[in-house]
Write a protein that holds these residues in place. Structure first.
Motif, PDB file in Angstrom:
ATOM      1  N   ARG A   1       0.143 106.734  69.983  1.00 45.05           N
ATOM      2  CA  ARG A   1       0.251 106.938  71.439  1.00 45.05           C
ATOM      3  C   ARG A   1      -1.126 106.876  72.105  1.00 45.05           C
ATOM      4  NH1 ARG A   1       4.369 110.330  69.759  1.00 45.05           N
ATOM      5  NH2 ARG A   1       3.016 112.147  69.620  1.00 45.05           N
ATOM      6  N   ILE A   2      -2.118 107.488  71.467  1.00 42.17           N
ATOM      7  CA  ILE A   2      -3.468 107.484  72.042  1.00 42.17           C
ATOM      8  C   ILE A   2      -4.010 106.059  72.098  1.00 42.17           C
ATOM      9  CG2 ILE A   2      -5.860 108.227  71.703  1.00 42.17           C
ATOM     10  CD1 ILE A   2      -4.650 110.796  70.357  1.00 42.17           C
ATOM     11  N   VAL A   3      -3.877 105.327  70.998  1.00 42.91           N
ATOM     12  CA  VAL A   3      -4.356 103.946  70.961  1.00 42.91           C
ATOM     13  C   VAL A   3      -3.633 103.106  72.016  1.00 42.91           C
ATOM     14  CG1 VAL A   3      -4.417 101.841  69.555  1.00 42.91           C
ATOM     15  CG2 VAL A   3      -5.159 104.018  68.578  1.00 42.91           C
ATOM     16  N   GLY A   4      -2.312 103.268  72.117  1.00 41.81           N
ATOM     17  CA  GLY A   4      -1.545 102.529  73.125  1.00 41.81           C
ATOM     18  C   GLY A   4      -2.000 102.853  74.536  1.00 41.81           C
ATOM     19  N   ALA A   5      -2.258 104.131  74.803  1.00 40.14           N
ATOM     20  CA  ALA A   5      -2.710 104.537  76.134  1.00 40.14           C
ATOM     21  C   ALA A   5      -4.091 103.974  76.435  1.00 40.14           C
ATOM     22  CB  ALA A   5      -2.709 106.061  76.241  1.00 40.14           C
ATOM     23  N   LEU A   6      -4.967 103.939  75.424  1.00 40.71           N
ATOM     24  CA  LEU A   6      -6.311 103.409  75.626  1.00 40.71           C
ATOM     25  C   LEU A   6      -6.268 101.911  75.918  1.00 40.71           C
ATOM     26  CD1 LEU A   6      -9.357 103.943  75.628  1.00 40.71           C
ATOM     27  CD2 LEU A   6      -9.329 103.659  73.139  1.00 40.71           C
ATOM     28  N   ILE A   7      -5.451 101.192  75.178  1.00 40.17           N
ATOM     29  CA  ILE A   7      -5.307  99.755  75.425  1.00 40.17           C
ATOM     30  C   ILE A   7      -4.695  99.502  76.799  1.00 40.17           C
ATOM     31  CG2 ILE A   7      -4.074  97.666  74.694  1.00 40.17           C
ATOM     32  CD1 ILE A   7      -4.467  98.695  71.783  1.00 40.17           C
ATOM     33  N   ALA A   8      -3.670 100.274  77.151  1.00 39.84           N
ATOM     34  CA  ALA A   8      -3.034 100.103  78.470  1.00 39.84           C
ATOM     35  C   ALA A   8      -3.996 100.438  79.599  1.00 39.84           C
ATOM     36  CB  ALA A   8      -1.783 100.977  78.562  1.00 39.84           C
ATOM     37  N   ALA A   9      -4.807 101.483  79.431  1.00 40.27           N
ATOM     38  CA  ALA A   9      -5.765 101.859  80.473  1.00 40.27           C
ATOM     39  C   ALA A   9      -6.837 100.787  80.638  1.00 40.27           C
ATOM     40  CB  ALA A   9      -6.411 103.202  80.135  1.00 40.27           C
ATOM     41  N   THR A  10      -7.175 100.107  79.550  1.00 32.49           N
ATOM     42  CA  THR A  10      -8.220  99.089  79.585  1.00 32.49           C
ATOM     43  C   THR A  10      -7.712  97.759  80.109  1.00 32.49           C
ATOM     44  OG1 THR A  10      -9.284 100.141  77.684  1.00 32.49           O
ATOM     45  CG2 THR A  10      -9.951  97.880  78.205  1.00 32.49           C
ATOM     46  N   PHE A  11      -6.545  97.327  79.626  1.00 32.90           N
ATOM     47  CA  PHE A  11      -6.052  95.989  79.931  1.00 32.90           C
ATOM     48  C   PHE A  11      -4.795  95.975  80.796  1.00 32.90           C
ATOM     49  CE2 PHE A  11      -8.192  95.538  75.785  1.00 32.90           C
ATOM     50  CZ  PHE A  11      -9.130  94.581  76.113  1.00 32.90           C
ATOM     51  N   GLY A  12      -4.100  97.115  80.887  1.00 34.31           N
ATOM     52  CA  GLY A  12      -2.798  97.119  81.521  1.00 34.31           C
ATOM     53  C   GLY A  12      -2.765  97.543  82.963  1.00 34.31           C
ATOM     54  N   GLY A  13      -3.889  97.909  83.537  1.00 36.68           N
ATOM     55  CA  GLY A  13      -3.918  98.329  84.934  1.00 36.68           C
ATOM     56  C   GLY A  13      -3.712  99.813  85.067  1.00 36.68           C
ATOM     57  N   GLU A  14      -4.062 100.334  86.227  1.00 39.08           N
ATOM     58  CA  GLU A  14      -4.035 101.776  86.436  1.00 39.08           C
ATOM     59  C   GLU A  14      -2.633 102.348  86.566  1.00 39.08           C
ATOM     60  OE1 GLU A  14      -5.047 102.845  90.791  1.00 39.08           O
ATOM     61  OE2 GLU A  14      -6.280 101.119  90.268  1.00 39.08           O
TER      62      GLU A  14
ATOM     63  N   ARG B   1     -11.345 104.318  86.106  1.00 37.42           N
ATOM     64  CA  ARG B   1     -12.408 103.721  85.291  1.00 37.42           C
ATOM     65  C   ARG B   1     -11.892 103.335  83.907  1.00 37.42           C
ATOM     66  NH1 ARG B   1     -16.868 108.068  86.789  1.00 37.42           N
ATOM     67  NH2 ARG B   1     -15.936 109.021  84.977  1.00 37.42           N
ATOM     68  N   GLY B   2     -10.594 103.439  83.681  1.00 40.68           N
ATOM     69  CA  GLY B   2     -10.025 103.087  82.385  1.00 40.68           C
ATOM     70  C   GLY B   2     -10.132 104.184  81.354  1.00 40.68           C
ATOM     71  N   GLU B   3     -10.448 105.395  81.782  1.00 41.06           N
ATOM     72  CA  GLU B   3     -10.579 106.516  80.854  1.00 41.06           C
ATOM     73  C   GLU B   3      -9.215 107.144  80.572  1.00 41.06           C
ATOM     74  OE1 GLU B   3     -14.981 107.980  82.416  1.00 41.06           O
ATOM     75  OE2 GLU B   3     -13.216 109.196  82.886  1.00 41.06           O
ATOM     76  N   ILE B   4      -9.079 107.656  79.362  1.00 43.16           N
ATOM     77  CA  ILE B   4      -7.919 108.473  79.031  1.00 43.16           C
ATOM     78  C   ILE B   4      -8.430 109.778  78.432  1.00 43.16           C
ATOM     79  CG2 ILE B   4      -6.434 106.468  78.608  1.00 43.16           C
ATOM     80  CD1 ILE B   4      -6.593 107.365  75.548  1.00 43.16           C
ATOM     81  N   SER B   5      -7.562 110.756  78.379  1.00 42.08           N
ATOM     82  CA  SER B   5      -7.864 112.039  77.772  1.00 42.08           C
ATOM     83  C   SER B   5      -6.917 112.222  76.594  1.00 42.08           C
ATOM     84  CB  SER B   5      -7.656 113.143  78.813  1.00 42.08           C
ATOM     85  OG  SER B   5      -7.924 114.396  78.241  1.00 42.08           O
ATOM     86  N   ALA B   6      -7.448 112.702  75.470  1.00 39.89           N
ATOM     87  CA  ALA B   6      -6.628 112.902  74.281  1.00 39.89           C
ATOM     88  C   ALA B   6      -7.150 114.090  73.494  1.00 39.89           C
ATOM     89  CB  ALA B   6      -6.643 111.656  73.408  1.00 39.89           C
ATOM     90  N   GLU B   7      -6.239 114.753  72.807  1.00 38.81           N
ATOM     91  CA  GLU B   7      -6.636 115.850  71.937  1.00 38.81           C
ATOM     92  C   GLU B   7      -6.916 115.306  70.542  1.00 38.81           C
ATOM     93  OE1 GLU B   7      -4.882 119.861  69.886  1.00 38.81           O
ATOM     94  OE2 GLU B   7      -4.176 119.396  71.910  1.00 38.81           O
ATOM     95  N   LEU B   8      -8.154 115.455  70.116  1.00 34.73           N
ATOM     96  CA  LEU B   8      -8.574 115.050  68.775  1.00 34.73           C
ATOM     97  C   LEU B   8      -9.345 116.204  68.155  1.00 34.73           C
ATOM     98  CD1 LEU B   8      -9.819 111.460  69.677  1.00 34.73           C
ATOM     99  CD2 LEU B   8      -7.803 112.011  68.307  1.00 34.73           C
ATOM    100  N   ASP B   9      -8.941 116.592  66.969  1.00 33.71           N
ATOM    101  CA  ASP B   9      -9.566 117.715  66.257  1.00 33.71           C
ATOM    102  C   ASP B   9      -9.579 118.989  67.086  1.00 33.71           C
ATOM    103  OD1 ASP B   9      -9.934 116.780  63.731  1.00 33.71           O
ATOM    104  OD2 ASP B   9     -12.106 116.564  63.868  1.00 33.71           O
ATOM    105  N   GLY B  10      -8.497 119.225  67.816  1.00 26.92           N
ATOM    106  CA  GLY B  10      -8.354 120.458  68.576  1.00 26.92           C
ATOM    107  C   GLY B  10      -9.159 120.512  69.861  1.00 26.92           C
ATOM    108  N   ARG B  11      -9.792 119.410  70.248  1.00 27.95           N
ATOM    109  CA  ARG B  11     -10.572 119.345  71.489  1.00 27.95           C
ATOM    110  C   ARG B  11     -10.057 118.248  72.389  1.00 27.95           C
ATOM    111  NH1 ARG B  11     -16.191 117.917  69.847  1.00 27.95           N
ATOM    112  NH2 ARG B  11     -16.190 117.124  71.961  1.00 27.95           N
ATOM    113  N   ARG B  12     -10.073 118.516  73.673  1.00 29.29           N
ATOM    114  CA  ARG B  12      -9.718 117.490  74.654  1.00 29.29           C
ATOM    115  C   ARG B  12     -10.926 116.579  74.800  1.00 29.29           C
ATOM    116  NH1 ARG B  12      -4.880 116.204  75.244  1.00 29.29           N
ATOM    117  NH2 ARG B  12      -4.364 115.277  77.204  1.00 29.29           N
TER     118      ARG B  12
END
Length: 121
Positions: free
Chosen positions: A90-103, A6-17
């Motif tokens: 890295r998070i921004v790159g992964a989000l863009i890749a998940a959205t536009f770059g394919g699974e 679904r184009g989702e990624i997981s990232a740690e922000l402020d100590g939370r996944r």
């Protein structure tokens, strides 16, 4: 848990996944924020590989809101992540890749986006 199909990624922000996803609504929000006429123009902007910190904040906020969080850009601007600025990139790159770059784009790995049609010779 993030669903890459679904184009989702997981990232740690402020100590939370957290889960981030650029839904159609989030993409429309980004078109407005960046003054992009359409998705092709928005993709072209991201393909340049040059994003300001303010751009990253907008992308992360839109991705968090797309995943259902109620968060402002000001709140995102105060967040931390492992690796500091490089971690955010890295998070921004992964989000863009998940959205536009394919699974096939792996989590945390950004890959170049295709040139928009008008940029091709």
């Amino acid at each position: 848990m993030a669903n890459r199909h679904r184009g989702e990624i997981s990232a740690e922000l402020d100590g939370r996944r957290r889960t981030l996803v650029l839904t159609l609504g989030a993409l429309a929000e980004l078109e407005d924020a960046f003054g992009a006429a359409d998705l092709v123009a928005l993709t072209g902007r991201f393909a340049q590989g040059r994003l300001a910190a303010r751009d990253a904040i907008r992308l992360l906020a839109a991705g968090l809101r797309g995943a259902g969080e109620t968060v402002t850009e000001a709140e995102v601007a105060r967040m931390t992540t492992p690796g500091g600025a490089a971690g955010f990139a890295r998070i921004v790159g992964a989000l863009i890749a998940a959205t536009f770059g394919g699974e096939e784009a792996g989590e945390g790995a950004a890959r170049p986006l295709p040139d928009p049609p008008e940029a091709r010779g």
